[in-house]
Design a protein around this motif. Structure first.
Motif, PDB file in Angstrom:
ATOM      1  N   GLY A  55      33.791  35.713  45.311  1.00 34.60           N
ATOM      2  CA  GLY A  55      33.309  35.394  43.966  1.00 34.60           C
ATOM      3  C   GLY A  55      33.440  36.517  42.959  1.00 34.60           C
ATOM      4  N   ARG A  56      32.472  36.576  42.055  1.00 33.32           N
ATOM      5  CA  ARG A  56      32.543  37.478  40.908  1.00 33.32           C
ATOM      6  C   ARG A  56      32.713  38.948  41.308  1.00 33.32           C
ATOM      7  NH1 ARG A  56      29.916  37.641  35.202  1.00 33.32           N
ATOM      8  NH2 ARG A  56      30.333  35.430  35.351  1.00 33.32           N
ATOM      9  N   GLN A  57      31.952  39.416  42.328  1.00 32.36           N
ATOM     10  CA  GLN A  57      32.008  40.821  42.725  1.00 32.36           C
ATOM     11  C   GLN A  57      33.411  41.198  43.209  1.00 32.36           C
ATOM     12  OE1 GLN A  57      29.840  43.291  42.265  1.00 32.36           O
ATOM     13  NE2 GLN A  57      31.539  44.528  43.059  1.00 32.36           N
ATOM     14  N   ALA A  58      33.981  40.332  44.055  1.00 25.84           N
ATOM     15  CA  ALA A  58      35.323  40.605  44.575  1.00 25.84           C
ATOM     16  C   ALA A  58      36.327  40.584  43.425  1.00 25.84           C
ATOM     17  CB  ALA A  58      35.692  39.558  45.619  1.00 25.84           C
ATOM     18  N   GLY A  59      36.131  39.662  42.507  1.00 28.52           N
ATOM     19  CA  GLY A  59      37.038  39.551  41.355  1.00 28.52           C
ATOM     20  C   GLY A  59      37.042  40.825  40.553  1.00 28.52           C
ATOM     21  N   GLN A  60      35.850  41.337  40.285  1.00 22.32           N
ATOM     22  CA  GLN A  60      35.778  42.560  39.485  1.00 22.32           C
ATOM     23  C   GLN A  60      36.430  43.732  40.208  1.00 22.32           C
ATOM     24  OE1 GLN A  60      31.619  42.719  38.450  1.00 22.32           O
ATOM     25  NE2 GLN A  60      31.928  41.405  36.651  1.00 22.32           N
ATOM     26  N   THR A  61      36.203  43.843  41.515  1.00 24.31           N
ATOM     27  CA  THR A  61      36.806  44.945  42.267  1.00 24.31           C
ATOM     28  C   THR A  61      38.335  44.832  42.245  1.00 24.31           C
ATOM     29  OG1 THR A  61      34.895  44.896  43.718  1.00 24.31           O
ATOM     30  CG2 THR A  61      36.790  46.166  44.479  1.00 24.31           C
ATOM     31  N   PHE A  62      38.811  43.621  42.436  1.00 21.66           N
ATOM     32  CA  PHE A  62      40.267  43.427  42.404  1.00 21.66           C
ATOM     33  C   PHE A  62      40.845  43.910  41.069  1.00 21.66           C
ATOM     34  CE2 PHE A  62      43.886  40.883  41.021  1.00 21.66           C
ATOM     35  CZ  PHE A  62      44.785  41.129  42.039  1.00 21.66           C
TER      36      PHE A  62
END
Ligand SMILES: Cc1ncc(COP(=O)(O)O)c(C=O)c1O
Lengths: 431, 265
Positions: free
Chosen positions: A350-357
């Motif tokens: 979700g959002r957390q993984a998206g931001q890290t990517f």
């Protein structure tokens, strides 16, 4: 076709004749606001629309005219007016057709500012819009009213990538006596010429693939000349006396070019979102290689789709060329060369993984644009679409885990390595 | 303006000004499959300079109703009927292509109704290729595409235009496609069938001007020059680098030549 030059030839040459005096091989930048009249008669003739030429760069400019003529040729239109941005191209189009009390039927799956213009800006001036799903042509038929002046949509919706079957919607609109206006930013005339497939007017944000370099904003309105404005009494701005030019009746005096003349003689005269000559020059440079670039965009997109589809960190991939896309068949029919280079995908975590990517990519750039020669990535939920309520996000077909990738022209091996490392960090972030 | 002629509503452009026939009007006659829109930049230019202007759409063309006329003679009679309807005694004709044949025929059969003749990209006969006529009958869109291709010179094909942002080829296609189905076929057939050009040229006595396009593939400049010889006129303007559709492709050259010839009062 009229025994015309082919696409890649037109991209390089259309609309430009080297001048006799200097013979400049490149299109010169006419960086001027105004033009010296030969005499008073010449000045009057220009103001009266009886001879061609330029009088003031808000209305027209020689460098901008080359761009207009080039895009008109590529889109097979009868004429074009270039504007300062894609948004102003849409605005001057609406201005030429709609007045207070009029109505628009529009796709609901579009670029946020297109939606906002209809929903929040035009509504304040008495122009209302009914939004319908782009892939339900019958819904357009039902939404058209007596006072509907245009049907509008994007062929490939941004960012949800829904496809509008413009052949069918065009027929529905035209059968009801209404023109179909298409935002063709995501397809460009290289992948699909809407005017040859059901549309009557095309607008582009030239800022994206047409320019391709991300150095200049610009927009354009292209008139197909294939809609009979006199078939009913819906279009008084075109079929009744103009407020200027001795009350010219544009439909009678300019025939198929009535609409594009109204855009220039009202949108550019009275509102004035003109394109700067320098930006026109940059956009022309980009268009010279449009065909080549689009081919490469399509190749890299295909490779990226394969890569993402097989990657364990990715939960879903959406693109109109994938058989699991609901509009796959329509996309294949309309755009056999490919359905654009924007991919939507969902990242596990979700959002957390998206931001890290997003924060981990090094070759790809994190920014709010599409259609650059460079690969661009964004997480709409936390950026471009962050102003939308959760319900509006859902209605627009968006989810929190979604990434939007605008696939560029880099060597794919480098893109792949970059995505590998960023996806691996994203996976770790989700823990 | 809309006019009721023989119980049909027809349209004639007045160049955007009110039509007042205070002198012999400029009477523009369009070519095969065309309409008043061939003369956008002539009509407005001369109307704004005080000339009364008529550029009528023949039946089934442009904004005119009615059934397409099948011979040059019938077209001349129709133009004369329109003059009668508008109370016009005499006109200064500008005929483009097929419009030139109509002008010749009007000057020949109605010598008292024509004060002078400007023939633009035309000849004494227009022997249209049989394949094109066949195409116009059975595959009209292909005929339109072919004519727009052959009809334009280098500027049109390079998509350059004196009117900023406009496109000759695609506009030409839409102009022709806006006519009623069958209009183009009737016109092309009328052109091939017209064989009185030489006779007319021998007998015409009024002033004649020719404006010819150097790169005309449809009515080659050679045949225009022959027409000038038969018409005993040396008032010839050759527009360099121009194709058949020179009124729109090279409006300023055409207007300059016409202006030097027109009678003001
Ligand atoms: C589909 C679409 N239309 C229009 C626009 C607006 O273009 P511009 O930024 O040139 O005004 C955009 C910009 O993102 C877009 O994606």
């Amino acid at each position: 076709m009229t025994g015309d030059y082919k696409f890649d030839t037109l991209s390089l040459h259309a609309g430009f004749t080297p001048d006799d005096r200097h013979g400049s091989a490149a299109v010169p930048i006419h960086q001027t606001t105004s033009y010296v009249f030969k005499n008073t008669e010449h000045a009057a003739a220009l103001y009266n629309l009886e001879i061609g030429g330029h009088l003031y760069s808000r209305i027209s400019n020689p460098t901008v005219a080359v761009l207009e003529q080039r895009v008109a040729a590529l889109d097979e239109g009868i004429g074009a007016v270039a504007t300062s941005s894609g948004m102003s191209a849409l605005f001057v189009t609406v201005l030429a057709l709609c007045s207070a009390g009029d109505h628009i039927v529009s796709s609901s799956q579009m670029y946020g500012a297109n939606i906002n213009l209809f929903q929040h800006t035009l509504s304040r001036y008495g122009i209302t819009t009914t939004f319908v799903a782009p892939n339900k042509p019958e819904a357009f038929a039902e939404a058209i009213q007596e006072n509907t002046k245009m049907v509008f949509g994007e062929v490939i919706g941004n960012p949800g990538l829904d496809i509008m079957d413009i052949t069918r919607v065009g027929k529905i609109a035209n059968d009801a006596g209404v023109p179909l206006v298409i935002d063709a930013t995501f397809n460009t005339p290289y992948l699909l010429k809407p005017l040859k497939n059901g549309a009557n007017i095309v607008i582009h944000s030239l800022t994206k693939w047409m320019g391709g370099h991300g150095v200049a904003l610009g927009g354009i309105v292209v008139d197909g000349g294939n809609f009979d404005w006199g078939q009913n009494d819906r279009f008084p701005t075109l079929t009744e006396s103009h407020f200027g030019f001795q009350g010219v009746n544009l439909y009678e005096e300019f025939g198929p070019a009535a609409f594009i003349n109204r855009v220039r003689t009202e949108g550019m005269y009275n509102v004035g979102p003109c394109l700067s000559p320098t930006n026109a020059f940059h956009l022309i440079q980009g268009i010279e290689t449009l065909g080549l670039r689009m081919d490469r965009h399509m190749k890299n997109t295909e490779k990226m789709l394969n890569f993402l589809s097989e990657h364990e960190a990715i939960s879903w991939v959406k693109h109109p060329t994938l058989p699991n896309h609901p509009d796959y068949e329509v996309a294949k029919r309309l755009m056999p060369k490919g359905s654009g280079s924007v991919i939507a995908c969902g990242l596990k975590g979700g959002r957390q993984a998206g931001q890290t990517f997003i924060e981990s990519v090094q070759v790809a750039s994190h920014l709010a644009n599409v259609g650059d020669a460079k690969t661009l990535v964004i997480h709409p939920g936390s950026t471009t679409q962050s102003h939308l309520s959760p319900e509006a996000m859902k209605a627009a077909g968006l989810t929190d885990d979604m990434l939007r990738i605008s696939v560029g022209l880099e060597d794919f091996d480098d893109l792949k390595s970059d995505f590998e490392q960023a996806l691996s960090r994203a996976s770790k972030a989700r823990g | 303006m809309k006019i009721n002629l023989n119980n049909e509503i027809i349209f004639a452009s007045t160049g955007g000004r009110v039509f007042e026939p205070k002198m012999d009007p400029l009477w523009f006659i369009h070519g095969s499959g065309q309409s008043h829109l061939s003369f956008i930049l002539q009509g407005r230019f001369f109307a704004n300079r005080g000339w009364p202007v008529i550029a009528a759409d023949m039946p089934s063309h442009g904004l005119s109703n009615g059934i397409a006329l099948m011979s040059i003679e019938a077209m001349s009679d129709w133009q004369i009927a329109l003059m009668d309807q508008l109370d016009v005694e005499k006109v200064q004709i500008v005929g483009h292509s097929q419009g030139g044949l109509i002008g010749l025929d009007m000057a020949h059969r109605y010598p008292n109704r024509v004060s002078q003749l400007s023939l633009v990209a035309t000849a004494l006969s227009i022997p249209v290729n049989a394949g094109l006529i066949e195409m116009a009958k059975n595959k009209e869109q292909s005929a339109i595409d072919a004519m727009i291709d052959w009809g334009h010179g280098p500027e049109g094909h390079n998509h350059d235009n004196t009117m900023p942002g406009q496109n000759h080829l695609n506009f030409g296609v839409q102009l022709m496609a806006a006519n009623k189905v069958g209009a183009l076929y009737a016109d092309l057939k009328a052109c091939v069938d017209y064989t009185n050009g030489n006779l007319a040229a021998n007998e015409i006595k009024l002033p004649v001007q020719l404006i010819l396009a150097q790169k005309d593939k449809m009515t080659p400049m050679k045949s225009g020059l022959k027409a000038a010889e038969a018409l005993r006129t040396d008032n010839i303007t050759i527009v360099e680098n121009a194709g058949h559709m020179l009124p729109s492709e090279h409006p300023e050259d055409v207007n300059r030549a016409l202006r030097s010839f027109f009678i003001k009062s």
